[in-house]
Design a protein around this motif. Sequence first.
Motif, PDB file in Angstrom:
ATOM      1  N   ARG A 122       0.837  -1.210   0.000  1.00 20.59           N
ATOM      2  CA  ARG A 122       0.000   0.000   0.000  1.00 20.59           C
ATOM      3  C   ARG A 122       0.868   1.256   0.000  1.00 20.59           C
ATOM      4  O   ARG A 122       0.612   2.208  -0.739  1.00 20.59           O
ATOM      5  N   ILE A 132      -5.510   3.693  -4.794  1.00 19.78           N
ATOM      6  CA  ILE A 132      -6.258   2.498  -4.386  1.00 19.78           C
ATOM      7  C   ILE A 132      -7.715   2.919  -4.240  1.00 19.78           C
ATOM      8  O   ILE A 132      -8.074   3.659  -3.329  1.00 19.78           O
ATOM      9  N   GLU A 135     -10.787  -1.656  -1.362  1.00 17.45           N
ATOM     10  CA  GLU A 135     -10.222  -2.949  -0.984  1.00 17.45           C
ATOM     11  C   GLU A 135     -11.313  -3.818  -0.373  1.00 17.45           C
ATOM     12  O   GLU A 135     -12.319  -3.318   0.138  1.00 17.45           O
ATOM     13  N   MET A 148      -6.956  -5.472  -3.752  1.00 19.35           N
ATOM     14  CA  MET A 148      -6.850  -4.031  -3.964  1.00 19.35           C
ATOM     15  C   MET A 148      -7.223  -3.677  -5.398  1.00 19.35           C
ATOM     16  O   MET A 148      -6.690  -4.254  -6.344  1.00 19.35           O
ATOM     17  N   CYS A 150      -6.957  -0.895  -8.045  1.00 23.57           N
ATOM     18  CA  CYS A 150      -6.055   0.251  -8.204  1.00 23.57           C
ATOM     19  C   CYS A 150      -6.028   0.788  -9.633  1.00 23.57           C
ATOM     20  O   CYS A 150      -6.261   0.051 -10.596  1.00 23.57           O
TER      21      CYS A 150
END
Length: 214
Positions: A122, A132, A135, A148, A150
Motif C-alpha cells: 500500500r 487504491i 479494498e 486491492m 487500483c
Amino acid sequence: MISKRLMAIVDWIEGSCLADIGCDHAYVACQAVLEHRVVKAYACDIAQGPLDNARQTIQSNHLENQVFCLLTDGMQNLPDEVDVVVIAGMGGKMIEAILENASLHPSMHFILSPHKDAEALRRYLISHGFTIQREKYIEDQHHSYPIMDCNFIPCRENYDDFAYAYGIHPIKDEPYKSYLLSQKKKWMSLLERVPDQRRKELEKEIEQIEKEIA
C-alpha cells in the motif's frame, strides 16, 4: 476448481484485455473471459511449467482463440492492448518489484492481492503514482487475503497508519471485521510481553480496531 479468492478477483475485472501475471493454471484469465468481463486475456508466467498447466485449462474451456499463454518476466513485453492487470498469489514485495520494472500508463486498471506484506505494498502504491480505489478481504482456507482495486493515477488523499496497515477504502463487511478481530486478538496476546512503549502503541491500535468494528 477456481477458489473463492480468485472468484473475488474476477468480480472486479472490467476492461477489454487482461494480463494475469503469475497465472499458475490460468483460472482467472479463463473465468474473466467466460464471464465476458474481458474479450481477450494473456496468461503470463516466467516459467514454462505453469504455462503448460494454463494451456490445459484454456483447452478444456475451448478458449484457444481468446486466452493466450505468454512467457515473460513480470509485466515485461506485455502487448499494448492490455488494459487490466491482475497480480495475485505472491508477496507484496514481489508485486512491488514487478510494478517497478513495468511500463505503466494511466489507462491501466490493476487488481492486486498479496498474501503477505500488504502494508508495504500500500505504501509503495501511494508513493509511486497509484490510487487504491477500494479494498476487500476474502477468507479462503482459513486465511484472510486483501484484494486491492487500483489505477495508475496519482493519489490526492492522505492516509494514516491504520489505513496503510488494514486497508484503504475497505469494504466494511464481515470478512473485513473478522480480519480486524483476528489482529486485535493477536495484539492483545502480546500486551504483557512487550516493552512499555510498544505496549502503548498496541493499546492505541486495539482501540482503533474497536472503533472500526463498532
